[in-house]
Design a protein around this motif. Structure first.
Motif, PDB file in Angstrom:
ATOM      1  N   ASP A 114      -4.070   5.989  -3.584  1.00 47.24           N
ATOM      2  CA  ASP A 114      -2.822   5.263  -3.325  1.00 47.24           C
ATOM      3  C   ASP A 114      -1.671   6.230  -3.074  1.00 47.24           C
ATOM      4  OD1 ASP A 114      -4.074   2.857  -3.555  1.00 47.24           O
ATOM      5  OD2 ASP A 114      -3.359   2.411  -5.578  1.00 47.24           O
ATOM      6  N   GLU A 115      -1.674   7.333  -3.798  1.00 46.42           N
ATOM      7  CA  GLU A 115      -0.667   8.367  -3.614  1.00 46.42           C
ATOM      8  C   GLU A 115      -0.731   8.910  -2.190  1.00 46.42           C
ATOM      9  OE1 GLU A 115       0.676  12.359  -6.079  1.00 46.42           O
ATOM     10  OE2 GLU A 115      -1.456  11.857  -5.955  1.00 46.42           O
ATOM     11  N   ALA A 116      -1.954   9.162  -1.705  1.00 45.50           N
ATOM     12  CA  ALA A 116      -2.130   9.682  -0.343  1.00 45.50           C
ATOM     13  C   ALA A 116      -1.652   8.674   0.696  1.00 45.50           C
ATOM     14  CB  ALA A 116      -3.599  10.026  -0.105  1.00 45.50           C
ATOM     15  N   MET A 117      -1.944   7.408   0.446  1.00 41.88           N
ATOM     16  CA  MET A 117      -1.553   6.374   1.406  1.00 41.88           C
ATOM     17  C   MET A 117      -0.032   6.261   1.503  1.00 41.88           C
ATOM     18  SD  MET A 117      -3.018   2.508   1.594  1.00 41.88           S
ATOM     19  CE  MET A 117      -4.633   3.199   1.413  1.00 41.88           C
ATOM     20  N   GLY A 118       0.634   6.249   0.351  1.00 47.90           N
ATOM     21  CA  GLY A 118       2.090   6.194   0.368  1.00 47.90           C
ATOM     22  C   GLY A 118       2.694   7.430   1.007  1.00 47.90           C
ATOM     23  N   ALA A 119       2.052   8.585   0.791  1.00 50.85           N
ATOM     24  CA  ALA A 119       2.551   9.835   1.363  1.00 50.85           C
ATOM     25  C   ALA A 119       2.467   9.833   2.879  1.00 50.85           C
ATOM     26  CB  ALA A 119       1.755  11.012   0.791  1.00 50.85           C
ATOM     27  N   VAL A 120       1.370   9.330   3.418  1.00 47.72           N
ATOM     28  CA  VAL A 120       1.214   9.276   4.882  1.00 47.72           C
ATOM     29  C   VAL A 120       2.248   8.321   5.487  1.00 47.72           C
ATOM     30  CG1 VAL A 120      -0.328   8.638   6.774  1.00 47.72           C
ATOM     31  CG2 VAL A 120      -1.207   9.947   4.840  1.00 47.72           C
ATOM     32  N   ASP A 121       2.478   7.201   4.812  1.00 49.06           N
ATOM     33  CA  ASP A 121       3.516   6.281   5.296  1.00 49.06           C
ATOM     34  C   ASP A 121       4.891   6.948   5.246  1.00 49.06           C
ATOM     35  OD1 ASP A 121       2.196   3.908   6.101  1.00 49.06           O
ATOM     36  OD2 ASP A 121       1.853   3.371   4.009  1.00 49.06           O
ATOM     37  N   ALA A 122       5.160   7.719   4.179  1.00 46.64           N
ATOM     38  CA  ALA A 122       6.439   8.429   4.076  1.00 46.64           C
ATOM     39  C   ALA A 122       6.574   9.463   5.187  1.00 46.64           C
ATOM     40  CB  ALA A 122       6.543   9.109   2.706  1.00 46.64           C
ATOM     41  N   TRP A 123       5.483  10.168   5.495  1.00 45.93           N
ATOM     42  CA  TRP A 123       5.504  11.147   6.592  1.00 45.93           C
ATOM     43  C   TRP A 123       5.809  10.455   7.915  1.00 45.93           C
ATOM     44  CZ3 TRP A 123       2.319  11.298  10.915  1.00 45.93           C
ATOM     45  CH2 TRP A 123       2.470  12.434  11.730  1.00 45.93           C
ATOM     46  N   ALA A 124       5.164   9.310   8.156  1.00 46.30           N
ATOM     47  CA  ALA A 124       5.403   8.568   9.399  1.00 46.30           C
ATOM     48  C   ALA A 124       6.853   8.102   9.475  1.00 46.30           C
ATOM     49  CB  ALA A 124       4.443   7.383   9.493  1.00 46.30           C
ATOM     50  N   LEU A 125       7.402   7.652   8.329  1.00 40.39           N
ATOM     51  CA  LEU A 125       8.803   7.234   8.306  1.00 40.39           C
ATOM     52  C   LEU A 125       9.730   8.407   8.614  1.00 40.39           C
ATOM     53  CD1 LEU A 125       8.719   4.939   5.142  1.00 40.39           C
ATOM     54  CD2 LEU A 125       9.302   4.185   7.452  1.00 40.39           C
ATOM     55  N   SER A 126       9.400   9.573   8.088  1.00 36.07           N
ATOM     56  CA  SER A 126      10.242  10.747   8.325  1.00 36.07           C
ATOM     57  C   SER A 126      10.195  11.191   9.786  1.00 36.07           C
ATOM     58  CB  SER A 126       9.807  11.896   7.420  1.00 36.07           C
ATOM     59  OG  SER A 126       8.565  12.438   7.830  1.00 36.07           O
ATOM     60  N   LYS A 127       9.091  10.917  10.460  1.00 35.77           N
ATOM     61  CA  LYS A 127       8.917  11.335  11.854  1.00 35.77           C
ATOM     62  C   LYS A 127       9.381  10.286  12.855  1.00 35.77           C
ATOM     63  CE  LYS A 127       6.745  15.396  12.185  1.00 35.77           C
ATOM     64  NZ  LYS A 127       7.194  16.486  13.079  1.00 35.77           N
ATOM     65  N   TYR A 128       8.991   9.052  12.602  1.00 32.73           N
ATOM     66  CA  TYR A 128       9.160   8.023  13.625  1.00 32.73           C
ATOM     67  C   TYR A 128       9.952   6.791  13.169  1.00 32.73           C
ATOM     68  CZ  TYR A 128       5.152  10.797  15.109  1.00 32.73           C
ATOM     69  OH  TYR A 128       4.307  11.851  15.414  1.00 32.73           O
ATOM     70  N   HIS A 133       7.659  -3.757   3.055  1.00 35.27           N
ATOM     71  CA  HIS A 133       6.417  -3.744   2.293  1.00 35.27           C
ATOM     72  C   HIS A 133       5.343  -3.123   3.180  1.00 35.27           C
ATOM     73  CE1 HIS A 133       4.900  -5.452  -1.579  1.00 35.27           C
ATOM     74  NE2 HIS A 133       3.733  -5.151  -1.020  1.00 35.27           N
ATOM     75  N   PHE A 134       4.525  -2.231   2.604  1.00 39.83           N
ATOM     76  CA  PHE A 134       3.508  -1.543   3.387  1.00 39.83           C
ATOM     77  C   PHE A 134       2.215  -2.354   3.483  1.00 39.83           C
ATOM     78  CE2 PHE A 134       5.518   2.685   2.025  1.00 39.83           C
ATOM     79  CZ  PHE A 134       6.232   2.787   3.205  1.00 39.83           C
ATOM     80  N   THR A 135       1.530  -2.159   4.597  1.00 38.26           N
ATOM     81  CA  THR A 135       0.238  -2.809   4.798  1.00 38.26           C
ATOM     82  C   THR A 135      -0.830  -2.203   3.888  1.00 38.26           C
ATOM     83  OG1 THR A 135       0.804  -3.201   7.110  1.00 38.26           O
ATOM     84  CG2 THR A 135      -1.529  -3.357   6.520  1.00 38.26           C
ATOM     85  N   ALA A 136      -0.776  -0.917   3.661  1.00 38.47           N
ATOM     86  CA  ALA A 136      -1.703  -0.193   2.783  1.00 38.47           C
ATOM     87  C   ALA A 136      -3.151  -0.445   3.187  1.00 38.47           C
ATOM     88  CB  ALA A 136      -1.449  -0.560   1.322  1.00 38.47           C
ATOM     89  N   TRP A 137      -3.925  -1.057   2.287  1.00 38.62           N
ATOM     90  CA  TRP A 137      -5.355  -1.268   2.530  1.00 38.62           C
ATOM     91  C   TRP A 137      -5.628  -2.482   3.421  1.00 38.62           C
ATOM     92  CZ3 TRP A 137      -8.234   2.630   0.642  1.00 38.62           C
ATOM     93  CH2 TRP A 137      -7.752   3.353  -0.445  1.00 38.62           C
ATOM     94  N   ARG A 138      -4.573  -3.038   3.971  1.00 37.81           N
ATOM     95  CA  ARG A 138      -4.618  -4.257   4.788  1.00 37.81           C
ATOM     96  C   ARG A 138      -4.842  -5.492   3.917  1.00 37.81           C
ATOM     97  NH1 ARG A 138      -4.274  -2.879  10.066  1.00 37.81           N
ATOM     98  NH2 ARG A 138      -4.440  -5.060  10.651  1.00 37.81           N
ATOM     99  N   TYR A 139      -5.852  -5.503   3.076  1.00 36.71           N
ATOM    100  CA  TYR A 139      -6.095  -6.651   2.204  1.00 36.71           C
ATOM    101  C   TYR A 139      -5.307  -6.532   0.891  1.00 36.71           C
ATOM    102  CZ  TYR A 139      -9.194  -3.452  -0.301  1.00 36.71           C
ATOM    103  OH  TYR A 139      -9.694  -2.375  -0.992  1.00 36.71           O
ATOM    104  N   SER A 140      -4.746  -5.366   0.606  1.00 38.05           N
ATOM    105  CA  SER A 140      -4.037  -5.123  -0.647  1.00 38.05           C
ATOM    106  C   SER A 140      -2.840  -4.222  -0.356  1.00 38.05           C
ATOM    107  CB  SER A 140      -4.969  -4.450  -1.655  1.00 38.05           C
ATOM    108  OG  SER A 140      -4.306  -4.215  -2.876  1.00 38.05           O
ATOM    109  N   GLN A 141      -1.636  -4.745  -0.507  1.00 38.43           N
ATOM    110  CA  GLN A 141      -0.447  -4.068   0.010  1.00 38.43           C
ATOM    111  C   GLN A 141       0.165  -3.081  -0.989  1.00 38.43           C
ATOM    112  OE1 GLN A 141      -0.886  -7.704   0.578  1.00 38.43           O
ATOM    113  NE2 GLN A 141      -2.018  -6.658   2.217  1.00 38.43           N
ATOM    114  N   MET A 142       1.239  -2.426  -0.564  1.00 36.05           N
ATOM    115  CA  MET A 142       1.882  -1.403  -1.377  1.00 36.05           C
ATOM    116  C   MET A 142       3.401  -1.503  -1.238  1.00 36.05           C
ATOM    117  SD  MET A 142       1.425   2.750  -1.095  1.00 36.05           S
ATOM    118  CE  MET A 142      -0.297   2.688  -1.617  1.00 36.05           C
ATOM    119  N   SER A 143       4.098  -1.279  -2.355  1.00 35.30           N
ATOM    120  CA  SER A 143       5.560  -1.298  -2.341  1.00 35.30           C
ATOM    121  C   SER A 143       6.109  -0.025  -1.693  1.00 35.30           C
ATOM    122  CB  SER A 143       6.099  -1.444  -3.765  1.00 35.30           C
ATOM    123  OG  SER A 143       5.644  -2.657  -4.345  1.00 35.30           O
ATOM    124  N   VAL A 144       7.358  -0.089  -1.238  1.00 30.94           N
ATOM    125  CA  VAL A 144       7.850   0.940  -0.317  1.00 30.94           C
ATOM    126  C   VAL A 144       8.863   1.920  -0.902  1.00 30.94           C
ATOM    127  CG1 VAL A 144       7.519  -0.590   1.664  1.00 30.94           C
ATOM    128  CG2 VAL A 144       9.753  -0.529   0.537  1.00 30.94           C
TER     129      VAL A 144
END
Length: 394
Positions: free
Chosen positions: A47-61, A73-84
C-alpha cells in the motif's frame, strides 16, 4: 480530578525542569523515528508503494497513475480504494528531493513526531503538566506509534489529524477561532481514511449536541462549525455517495476529480450496511483482542513481543478508563466536564469504529490509541498517587 490537575512551580516540577523534560522527550521521539527510517523496516509495504507511485504521478503530471486529475480518492487496487491526503503530503518532498524511500516516508516521520508533542498539549489541557509529560513519554516510546511512523500507509495519518482537530476543539471551547479551525482538520480526516465518515461525524454530532444542551456553544456557532466541516469534507462525501448509489460516472471539476469505482468492495467492510449479530461478535472480539489484550496482529502493525502499547500497560489502561468514567459523571464543573466528555467521546469513537468495521486490525482502529495512551498515563498517575498516599506527587 482536581488533585490530578494541581502542579507546583517548585522542586522537580518547576517550569525550567518541565521545559527540559518536554524537549528531552521530544528529542528522544524524533531520534527514534529518524534512525534509518528509510531502510528499517526493510522493503516497501504494498500500500505504501501504491500511494508513493500516485504521489510521484501527482508531482509530475497532476494526476494519479491512472491519469485522473487531482483525485479526492485513489483507485488503488481498483476493487479496494485508498485515501489521498498522505500522498499529497509526499508531493512537495518528491519535487524537492526526488522520488525515493526517504521522501515517501518523511511526511509520516514528521507528523508522528509532531503528534508526540501534541499528546503533551492535550494531556496538559485535560489533566496536569505531570500526566501530560507521562503521556508524552509513553507516546515517544510507544510500539504502535513507532511502527506506524515508519510506514507511509494512508490510514495511519488519520489518528494524527484527528488528534490535532481534537486539541483545537478543546482550545475552541474558550476561543472560538480555534473551534472553527478544528473543523478544517476534522474535515481533512475524510481524506485520511474512509472510516472518518462514520466515526468523526458521529463524534462531532454527539459532542455538539452536548455543548448546545449545556450552553457551551451557541446555535449559530454550531451551525458555522457544521458549515466549515461540510465544505472541507464535501468532495469526499460526494465520492462516498456516488459510489454508494452506483451513480455510474466520475464527476470532474476544474479543481479536482470525484471518481466513481464500479468494482469497489469496500462497503462489505461496514457492519451497518451488512448487519449480523455474528459479525458484530467477531468485530467486538477483534477489537478487544488487538487493542485491550494486545494479542498478535499483522507483522507491520505491531511488535509481537511488546504489543501496540506494551503488555505491562494493560492494568493502567483499565484503571484509567474506569476511574476517568466515574469522575466524568461526578464532575460538577460544566467546563471541565465538557473537556472530559470530549476525551471520553474520543475513546468511544474508537470503540465504535472497532464494532462497526469488519474484524479490525491495529491500523484500522488506530484512532483509539491516543485516548488509550492518555488514559494509561492517567492510570499511572492514579497508581503513583495511591502509592504515595497523598493528593499530589512530591
Amino acid at each position: 480530578m482536581n488533585t490530578m490537575t494541581q502542579d507546583t512551580s517548585t522542586g522537580l516540577w518547576n517550569n525550567k525542569n518541565r521545559k527540559i523534560f518536554f524537549w528531552s522527550i521530544l528529542a528522544l521521539a524524533v531520534i527514534l523515528r529518524c534512525i534509518r527510517f528509510a531502510t528499517v523496516p526493510d522493503g516497501i509495504n504494498q500500500d505504501e508503494a501504491m500511494g508513493a507511485v500516485d504521489a510521484w504521478a501527482l508531482s509530475k503530471y497532476g494526476t494519479d497513475r491512472y491519469g485522473t486529475f487531482l483525485p479526492v480518492h485513489f483507485t488503488a487496487w481498483r476493487y479496494s480504494q485508498m485515501s489521498v491526503l498522505l500522498a499529497y503530503c509526499m508531493v512537495p518532498f518528491i519535487k524537492l528531493f526526488g522520488f525515493n524511500t526517504v521522501t515517501v516516508r518523511l511526511p509520516m516521520v514528521l507528523v508522528s513526531s509532531g503528534a508526540v508533542a501534541l499528546v503533551y498539549l492535550v494531556g496538559r489541557k485535560l489533566f496536569s503538566e505531570r500526566i501530560a509529560l507521562v503521556a508524552m513519554l509513553l507516546t515517544a516510546v510507544n510500539p504502535w506509534q513507532f511502527m506506524q511512523s515508519r510506514w507511509s500507509l494512508d490510514c495511519n495519518l488519520f489518528p494524527h489529524i484527528f488528534l490535532l482537530g481534537f486539541y483545537l476543539l478543546l482550545l475552541g471551547l474558550e476561543k472560538r477561532r480555534y473551534l472553527y479551525l478544528s473543523m478544517v482538520f476534522f474535515g481533512l480526516t475524510f481524506y485520511c481514511y474512509g472510516i472518518a465518515a462514520y466515526s468523526v461525524t458521529a463524534f462531532l454530532f454527539v459532542f455538539f449536541i452536548w455543548c448546545l444542551w449545556k450552553r457551551r456553544l451557541k446555535f449559530r456557532e454550531g451551525l458555522l462549525c457544521a458549515l466549515i466541516f461540510t465544505v472541507v469534507a464535501l468532495p469526499e462525501v460526494i465520492v462516498l455517495v456516488i459510489n454508494a448509489v452506483h451513480f455510474g460516472r466520475t464527476i470532474s471539476t476544474p479543481l479536482f476529480t470525484m471518481p466513481y469505482f464500479p468494482d469497489s468492495v469496500r462497503s462489505a467492510d461496514i457492519l451497518l450496511l451488512n448487519f449480523s449479530f455474528a459479525q458484530l461478535g467477531k468485530n467486538a472480539w477483534a477489537l478487544f483482542s488487538h487493542v485491550f489484550l494486545q494479542l498478535p496482529d499483522i507483522f507491520f502493525n505491531s511488535i509481537p513481543a511488546f504489543g501496540p502499547l506494551y503488555h505491562v500497560s494493560i492494568p493502567f489502561v483499565f484503571v484509567g478508563i474506569i476511574v476517568f468514567t466515574i469522575q466524568l459523571f461526578r464532575e460538577k464543573n460544566i467546563e471541565k466536564q465538557t473537556q472530559m466528555l470530549a476525551l471520553w467521546g474520543f475513546l468511544v469513537t474508537g470503540i465504535w469504529v472497532g464494532l462497526i468495521t469488519y474484524e479490525v486490525n491495529i491500523n484500522r482502529v488506530n484512532i483509539i490509541f491516543y485516548p488509550i495512551i492518555l488514559l494509561c498515563a492517567y492510570g499511572i498517575g492514579l497508581a503513583v498517587r495511591k502509592w504515595k498516599s497523598c493528593g499530589r506527587w512530591s
